[in-house]
Design a protein around this motif. Structure first.
Motif, PDB file in Angstrom:
ATOM      1  N   GLY A   1       0.653  -1.175   0.013  1.00 14.52           N
ATOM      2  CA  GLY A   1       0.021  -0.262   0.027  1.00 14.52           C
ATOM      3  C   GLY A   1       0.914   1.263   0.159  1.00 14.52           C
ATOM      4  O   GLY A   1       2.000   1.327  -0.366  1.00 14.52           O
ATOM      5  N   GLY A   2       0.403   2.363   0.383  1.00 14.72           N
ATOM      6  CA  GLY A   2       0.989   3.667   0.367  1.00 14.72           C
ATOM      7  C   GLY A   2       0.972   4.406  -1.051  1.00 14.72           C
ATOM      8  O   GLY A   2       0.413   3.925  -1.996  1.00 14.72           O
ATOM      9  N   ARG A   3       1.516   5.579  -0.649  1.00 15.54           N
ATOM     10  CA  ARG A   3       1.204   6.608  -1.999  1.00 15.54           C
ATOM     11  C   ARG A   3       2.121   6.182  -2.888  1.00 15.54           C
ATOM     12  O   ARG A   3       3.312   5.769  -2.775  1.00 15.54           O
ATOM     13  N   ILE A   4       1.647   6.280  -4.078  1.00 18.52           N
ATOM     14  CA  ILE A   4       2.494   6.036  -5.274  1.00 18.52           C
ATOM     15  C   ILE A   4       3.401   6.824  -5.614  1.00 18.52           C
ATOM     16  O   ILE A   4       4.486   7.156  -6.232  1.00 18.52           O
ATOM     17  N   PHE A   5       2.700   8.132  -5.784  1.00 18.78           N
ATOM     18  CA  PHE A   5       3.307   9.341  -6.702  1.00 18.78           C
ATOM     19  C   PHE A   5       4.318  10.127  -5.281  1.00 18.78           C
ATOM     20  O   PHE A   5       3.881  11.276  -4.884  1.00 18.78           O
TER      21      PHE A   5
ATOM     22  N   ALA B   1      11.346 -11.559  -6.169  1.00 17.77           N
ATOM     23  CA  ALA B   1      12.602 -11.576  -7.392  1.00 17.77           C
ATOM     24  C   ALA B   1      12.075 -12.078  -8.529  1.00 17.77           C
ATOM     25  O   ALA B   1      12.409 -11.445  -9.689  1.00 17.77           O
ATOM     26  N   LEU B   2      10.780 -12.690  -8.466  1.00 15.86           N
ATOM     27  CA  LEU B   2      10.108 -12.814 -10.175  1.00 15.86           C
ATOM     28  C   LEU B   2       9.702 -11.589 -10.413  1.00 15.86           C
ATOM     29  O   LEU B   2       9.682 -11.352 -11.763  1.00 15.86           O
ATOM     30  N   LEU B   3       9.118 -10.806  -9.863  1.00 17.71           N
ATOM     31  CA  LEU B   3       8.749  -9.475 -10.343  1.00 17.71           C
ATOM     32  C   LEU B   3       9.854  -8.734 -11.123  1.00 17.71           C
ATOM     33  O   LEU B   3       9.550  -8.213 -12.093  1.00 17.71           O
ATOM     34  N   ALA B   4      10.860  -8.664 -10.223  1.00 14.83           N
ATOM     35  CA  ALA B   4      12.210  -7.846 -10.854  1.00 14.83           C
ATOM     36  C   ALA B   4      12.555  -8.499 -11.974  1.00 14.83           C
ATOM     37  O   ALA B   4      12.997  -7.894 -12.884  1.00 14.83           O
ATOM     38  N   SER B   5      12.609  -9.891 -12.176  1.00 13.78           N
ATOM     39  CA  SER B   5      13.043 -10.793 -13.222  1.00 13.78           C
ATOM     40  C   SER B   5      12.093 -10.365 -14.495  1.00 13.78           C
ATOM     41  O   SER B   5      12.457  -9.924 -15.422  1.00 13.78           O
ATOM     42  N   LEU B   6      10.802 -10.176 -14.095  1.00 11.45           N
ATOM     43  CA  LEU B   6       9.752 -10.012 -15.317  1.00 11.45           C
ATOM     44  C   LEU B   6      10.087  -8.741 -15.763  1.00 11.45           C
ATOM     45  O   LEU B   6      10.171  -8.519 -16.991  1.00 11.45           O
ATOM     46  N   LEU B   7      10.231  -7.775 -14.826  1.00  8.28           N
ATOM     47  CA  LEU B   7      10.393  -6.330 -15.376  1.00  8.28           C
ATOM     48  C   LEU B   7      11.768  -6.151 -16.171  1.00  8.28           C
ATOM     49  O   LEU B   7      11.572  -5.802 -17.133  1.00  8.28           O
ATOM     50  N   GLY B   8      12.713  -7.017 -15.559  1.00 11.36           N
ATOM     51  CA  GLY B   8      14.143  -6.880 -16.143  1.00 11.36           C
ATOM     52  C   GLY B   8      14.060  -7.440 -17.607  1.00 11.36           C
ATOM     53  O   GLY B   8      14.396  -6.909 -18.738  1.00 11.36           O
ATOM     54  N   TYR B   9      13.339  -8.674 -17.684  1.00  7.68           N
ATOM     55  CA  TYR B   9      13.371  -9.163 -18.990  1.00  7.68           C
ATOM     56  C   TYR B   9      12.449  -8.649 -20.096  1.00  7.68           C
ATOM     57  O   TYR B   9      12.651  -8.494 -21.206  1.00  7.68           O
TER      58      TYR B   9
ATOM     59  N   ALA C   1       7.966   0.750 -12.128  1.00  6.23           N
ATOM     60  CA  ALA C   1       7.054  -0.339 -12.267  1.00  6.23           C
ATOM     61  C   ALA C   1       7.040  -1.317 -10.988  1.00  6.23           C
ATOM     62  O   ALA C   1       5.840  -1.652 -10.546  1.00  6.23           O
ATOM     63  N   TYR C   2       8.059  -1.616 -10.395  1.00  3.88           N
ATOM     64  CA  TYR C   2       8.263  -2.308  -9.447  1.00  3.88           C
ATOM     65  C   TYR C   2       7.652  -1.751  -8.086  1.00  3.88           C
ATOM     66  O   TYR C   2       6.983  -2.452  -7.424  1.00  3.88           O
ATOM     67  N   LEU C   3       7.902  -0.238  -8.079  1.00  3.97           N
ATOM     68  CA  LEU C   3       7.149  -0.049  -6.714  1.00  3.97           C
ATOM     69  C   LEU C   3       5.684   0.311  -6.897  1.00  3.97           C
ATOM     70  O   LEU C   3       5.167  -0.092  -5.838  1.00  3.97           O
ATOM     71  N   VAL C   4       5.376   0.451  -8.130  1.00  8.19           N
ATOM     72  CA  VAL C   4       3.661   0.288  -8.223  1.00  8.19           C
ATOM     73  C   VAL C   4       3.332  -1.011  -7.827  1.00  8.19           C
ATOM     74  O   VAL C   4       1.962  -1.081  -7.158  1.00  8.19           O
ATOM     75  N   VAL C   5       4.061  -2.056  -8.485  1.00  3.78           N
ATOM     76  CA  VAL C   5       3.534  -3.431  -8.259  1.00  3.78           C
ATOM     77  C   VAL C   5       3.427  -3.858  -6.704  1.00  3.78           C
ATOM     78  O   VAL C   5       2.505  -4.381  -6.235  1.00  3.78           O
ATOM     79  N   VAL C   6       4.374  -3.512  -6.152  1.00  5.24           N
ATOM     80  CA  VAL C   6       4.396  -4.009  -5.090  1.00  5.24           C
ATOM     81  C   VAL C   6       3.807  -3.295  -3.933  1.00  5.24           C
ATOM     82  O   VAL C   6       3.252  -3.691  -2.839  1.00  5.24           O
TER      83      VAL C   6
END
Lengths: 384, 379, 331
Positions: free
Chosen positions: B8-12, B90-98, B362-367
């Motif tokens: 949760g928390g503010r995105i911007f 880790a999977l999220l970071a991998s997905l974004l990275g790839y 993108a990582y920040l938004v997704v988590v």
């Protein structure tokens, strides 16, 4: 046109008009032309004009003929108006010329000896034809004396020596292998003496005339190249000023006489044109001032290299020339010249370093934070 | 049912906005690249056709995205279930990275509008390492999406789908181990065909795939430590240092293997003397080795391994080492012949930084919006 | 590959993959260099004959319809410095010191042609993922198909001579390289003509012909003594347009392209050592053959990956089930 351009300073040309049988305008235009091809100013043209119009004392000339066809003299005599021979003979005192002298025999030889004696150190020696040196020089004799001896004798007290034509300059056709008579150029038999070479087979009379006019006007020789040729006439390769050059650059060549490329006026290099290794001013003066594109390359024949030692009479007529223009520095890319290889800009280096630095910095800050929190969490673990 | 939760928390937030600016600048240049051609933006040239867009965005970018691969290996193949909490981020970071590596491949592709040609079997050249990389990476991105999809499905509450997925997931996990092994090794194999252009210290010929895949695993473990540490500082929660320190130990083992292999290969190929040449290549080699050995030394001591700060420093050192290994081989000491030089232009670097910014954003938004990070018992 | 070797490789590599590392196959020799095609056509560039007229460069642009590359703002003439997306052939100069004497290494200069060497074992063809670069089965000409190309530029890094060049300055660029004037729409070789550059060359410095005939001619020249005269053919070595007589220079006893990285169909001879003329440090083994050897021992018939996948699936499933059971027991 010429009258407007020349500041004649009120000089009276009526005498010269009468003497040479030309109008003042033609005469001045001619002088300007000569000065122009020598690379001199209009003031020099005037100086020349005055020197011709008002000869103080016509310099005596001794003209020797060796092994040759008299081509140089012939070409000189066939100049256009105002006739060069007229001008030359009027400017100089041609005391001895074996083919033009009306007299013959011992009388003429006496006149030569007398003139050389009287004008010691003042006369101009012109040599035409090669000088055979084999077997004591017996292959060319005039009045019982060998050409070698005659040349050496005449050169002894000459004010200046001009070797006129390829034979006199470097030996010409008879010096080509096997050279049974041991034919040599004038300079070769006169080591140490300054000889001005005006090569060509036949030589362009304008090149002779310009050099002599320069000498008469300024009392000294024009600048010469390493082979003692006047730079103004022999400073450039024929290839450099040839009007077929763009075809060479574009790779358009005549491959045989009468083929499509030949008809279209393409470059004659593949037919053995020696323009790329022959120094002469033929492309700009053409030959014998005939005009109308009349010179070998102009009429579709490859240059023969007649004026160049080691080329004319030496290289086969249709063999390829060594192209001498392309010695560096010419516009060729060097092996490691890459049109688009890009170096580092300051901004880019700064940006890349900043990015790497930011990661390193963030790591250190985070590491410090982690350490403080870990102290707590580690104890938590222990408690748990 | 899930042990994961969204933070949760503010995105911007302010950092997010700053990253946004970098991303916008990067995107601007990407647009310019598509309009005016690659030469307008990048400094790549006849001798260096591959600049940082290939070497960073694809070769290094995907290696940095090997966290999912390394953890999948650890958790599922070596059956270390306790690392499960680390898998999803880790999977999220991998997905974004790839995914962004794939995007990088598209805008670095000179004839991008024909990219589908690589998907047409009739075109395939089985001799090409690039074909293997291209297809394998494309396939792995799909596998990563499937592997990560539980997070999304949990969020929307698609329980039926989750159940189905659970039955077949093992196959995709197996693929998720196999595919990176294949293309990460192939990214090394790309260097073989470059022959003499690759500096002798890096041109190990048939050993390229081995070194590439080992270093990719090292980077994978490092990035897991790196992300977990940063997440921990950013989002708080229970420290994962004890878990991470074991990963560090594995990475250390791999590093010893890597460094030893490098040295043995150099000796066997008779090139060891080049290290002492004192030229640019030898300096870069020593620097690279130092970056590998330094963390290995830190991680050897159990006490410093337990220290979160030192662990992070070791991890970053390993990331730099792995990145430098690739940079050295592909760019820094790459020598295509006399006269060629390459340094990225400002616009080129901005594109890469923009891609990194997008990845972090993108990582920040997704988590913050999906159940990714492990639920802390204390929370 | 023999069945037994295949199995052996599978086991060896399979073990490696499962262990998380790829074994370096010591039989990367699996694929030797490709051999010259029987009907291979090529060119012989004799640097000592080149007079630097750039007729070949001009002709190349004309035949291939390439625009001039200019450094200055004026589009007056072609000033290409190197191969690029718009230049397939360029004459470069080696210069040392005063640069006075042609074909002398010290204080001399020499010309060198840069264009596609049409490798016998071409790196570009080997690395291209989409078969955009192909080698003709008979002529050995390496051609490019822009319709297949995705623009990954692996051919550029995979070429030992940096020949394929991308048009970076175009929105929709493509790779360009010399295709021996035989690409679609030009097809000079198919029509019994020779390459544009060989036809334009006034001295026969660029000679066209079959690889065999050119190699024989090059070997003949190697055996000439400096100072002799030799009748140099022009155009097509097997049916020359004409000959010209010239003094033989002191050739370096090295035919570039006879053996380098499997050899090339375009060969060079010179009286300057080739490293000075910018030729790359190549060994006889082509890098492409090593890369393919590694690639094939790992991925032949995708057998290894399939075996690995089966193994991995089994292990993962077993472990996952175990984990579930434990979970179930605990809860």
């Amino acid at each position: 046109m010429a009258e407007k351009e020349f500041d004649t300073g009120g000089f009276d040309f009526s005498e010269v008009e009468k003497r040479l049988g030309v109008t003042r305008r033609t005469f001045l235009t001619f002088c300007a032309g000569v000065a122009g091809s020598l690379g001199l100013s209009t003031n020099s043209a005037m100086a020349m004009a005055k020197a011709i119009a008002q000869p103080k004392k016509r310099p005596p000339v001794i003209w020797l003929h060796g092994q040759e066809c008299t081509g140089p003299s012939e070409s000189l005599l066939r100049s256009e108006q105002p006739s060069l021979e007229h001008l030359i003979l009027d400017m100089i005192s041609l005391d001895y010329h074996q083919t033009l002298d009306a007299g013959a025999g011992h009388k003429v030889e006496e006149i030569k000896k007398k003139s050389m004696e009287e004008n010691k150190g003042k006369y101009l020696l012109v040599v035409e034809g090669a000088i055979p040196v084999a077997d004591g020089g017996i292959y060319c004799k005039i009045a019982g004396e060998t050409m070698v001896d005659l040349t050496k004798e005449a050169a002894e007290h000459a004010a200046a020596i001009v070797a006129f034509g390829s034979c006199a300059a470097w030996g010409g056709v008879q010096s080509a292998a096997p050279n049974p008579t041991g034919a040599k150029g004038t300079q070769a038999v006169l080591p140490g003496k300054p000889v001005v070479n005006i090569p060509g087979c036949p030589p362009n009379p304008a090149n002779f005339l310009g050099t002599v006019l320069y000498f008469v006007t300024f009392g000294k020789l024009p600048p010469l190249d390493e082979q003692n040729r006047p730079k103004w006439a022999y400073g450039r390769l024929i290839h450099e000023n040839c009007y077929r050059r763009p075809h060479f650059d574009a790779g358009r060549f005549a491959t045989e006489f009468g083929d499509e490329g030949h008809k279209k006026g393409y470059c004659l290099y593949k037919l053995g044109c020696k323009g790329p290794e022959t120094y002469n001013n033929c492309p700009s003066l053409e030959f014998n001032n005939v005009g109308g594109g009349v010179w070998p390359i102009g009429v579709g024949h490859p240059c023969f290299g007649c004026s160049e030692q080691g080329v004319g009479f030496n290289k086969p007529l249709f063999s390829l020339a060594d192209v001498k223009t392309h010695t560096p520095p010419n516009a060729f890319p060097e092996i490691d010249d890459r049109s688009d290889a890009s170096g580092a800009s300051t901004g880019a280096v700064a940006l890349a370093s900043a990015a790497a630095g930011a990661v390193a910095g963030a790591t250190l800050v985070t590491a410090r934070k982690l350490n403080s929190s870990d102290d707590g969490s580690n104890s938590d673990d222990q408690n748990g | 049912m899930s042990t994961h939760q969204q933070t949760g928390g503010r995105i911007f937030t302010l950092p997010f906005m700053l990253l946004g600016i970098v991303a916008v600048i990067g995107l601007y240049y990407i647009v310019e690249r598509f309009v005016l051609g690659m030469g307008a933006v990048a400094n790549i040239n006849g001798g260096f056709p591959w600049g940082i867009w290939v070497v960073y965005d694809v070769v290094i970018g995907t290696a940095l995205a090997c966290g999912g691969y390394a953890l999948a290996f650890t958790v599922y193949v070596f059956n270390k279930g306790k690392y499960h909490p680390l898998v999803r981020p880790a999977l999220l970071a991998s997905l974004l990275g790839y995914a962004l590596g794939g995007f990088g491949a598209i805008f670095d592709m000179g004839r991008w509008w024909q990219f589908y040609n690589i998907l047409i079997p009739g075109n395939w050249n089985f001799n090409s390492v690039m074909l293997e990389v291209g297809l394998c990476v494309a396939l792995y991105i799909i596998v990563l999406i499937i592997e990560f999809s539980p997070a999304f499905l949990e969020k929307i509450g698609a329980k039926g789908l989750l159940k189905v997925l659970d039955k077949v997931l093992f196959f995709f996990i197996a693929l998720g181990v196999l595919l990176p092994t294949m293309h990460q090794s192939s990214l090394g194999s790309l260097l073989i065909a470059m022959g003499y252009k690759v500096d002798p210290l890096w041109q190990t010929m048939q050993f390229q795939p081995l070194l590439a895949v080992v270093s990719a695993l090292i980077m994978g473990y490092s990035i897991v430590i790196f992300e977990a540490s940063l997440s921990n500082v950013r989002f708080g929660g229970k420290s994962e240092t004890p878990l991470l320190s074991v990963l560090g130990k594995v990475a250390m083992g791999l590093m010893i293997v890597f460094v030893a292999a490098r040295i043995i290969i150099l000796v066997s190929q008779g090139k060891i003397g080049l290290i002492f040449a004192g030229d640019f290549s030898s300096i870069m080699f020593v620097l690279e080795m130092a970056l590998f050995i330094l963390p290995a030394l830190i991680l050897m001591s159990p006490t410093s391994r337990q220290n979160g700060g030192l662990l992070l420093i070791a991890a970053v050192s390993m990331l730099f080492a792995g990145a430098l290994y690739r940079f050295n081989a592909f760019l820094f000491t790459f020598d295509p012949g006399p006269g060629y030089a390459y340094f990225p232009s400002v616009s080129e670097i901005m594109v890469t930084l923009g891609i990194i910014a997008i990845e972090i954003m993108a990582y920040l938004v997704v988590v913050k919006t999906m159940p990714v990070l492990h639920r802390s018992e204390q929370a | 590959m023999k069945r037994r070797d295949f199995l052996k490789n599978s086991l060896r590599a399979g073990a490696g993959v499962l262990a998380g590392a790829v074994v370096a196959p010591d039989d990367a020799e699996a694929r030797p260099n490709l051999e010259p095609k029987e009907g291979a056509v090529g060119m012989l560039y004799d640097s000592t004959l080149c007079v630097g007229c750039k007729a070949c460069v001009a002709m190349c642009k004309e035949v291939n319809g390439m625009p001039p590359v200019t450094i200055s703002e004026i589009d007056a003439w072609d000033e290409a410095r190197d191969l690029s997306g718009d230049t397939l052939n360029v004459i470069k100069i080696y210069k040392d010191g005063a640069g006075k004497t042609k074909d002398a290494e010290v204080n001399g200069f020499a010309f060198e042609k840069r264009s596609c060497m049409h490798c016998v074992d071409p790196g570009c063809v080997s690395v291209c993922p989409v078969t955009a670069l192909t080698q003709h089965p008979i002529t050995g000409i390496v051609s490019y198909n822009a319709d297949a190309c995705i623009g990954c530029r692996n051919c550029m890094v995979g070429c030992p001579y940096n020949v394929p060049q991308f048009q970076y300055d175009k929105t929709f660029g493509q790779i360009n390289k010399c295709q021996m004037c035989n690409q679609k729409g030009v097809e000079r070789i198919d029509n019994g003509m020779m390459t544009g550059c060989a036809e334009a060359c006034p001295t026969g410095a660029t000679l066209f012909g079959t690889r065999d005939a050119l190699l024989a001619e090059a070997k003949r020249r190697m055996e000439l003594k400096p100072g002799e005269t030799y009748n140099y053919p022009r155009g097509d070595v097997s049916k020359p347009d004409s000959y010209h007589e010239k003094t033989v220079p002191a050739y370096k006893q090295h035919i570039w392209g006879e053996k380098e990285a499997g050899g090339t169909n375009v060969m060079h001879i010179s009286s300057i050592s080739f490293d000075k003329l910018g030729m790359p440090p190549l060994e006889e083994r082509s890098a492409a053959s090593v890369a393919e050897g590694v690639q094939h021992s790992l991925y032949n018939y995708l057998a290894l990956p399939a075996v690995a996948l089966a193994g991995l699936s089994f292990v993962v499933k077993r472990n996952a089930d175990k984990a579930k059971d434990q979970k179930g027991e605990r809860s």
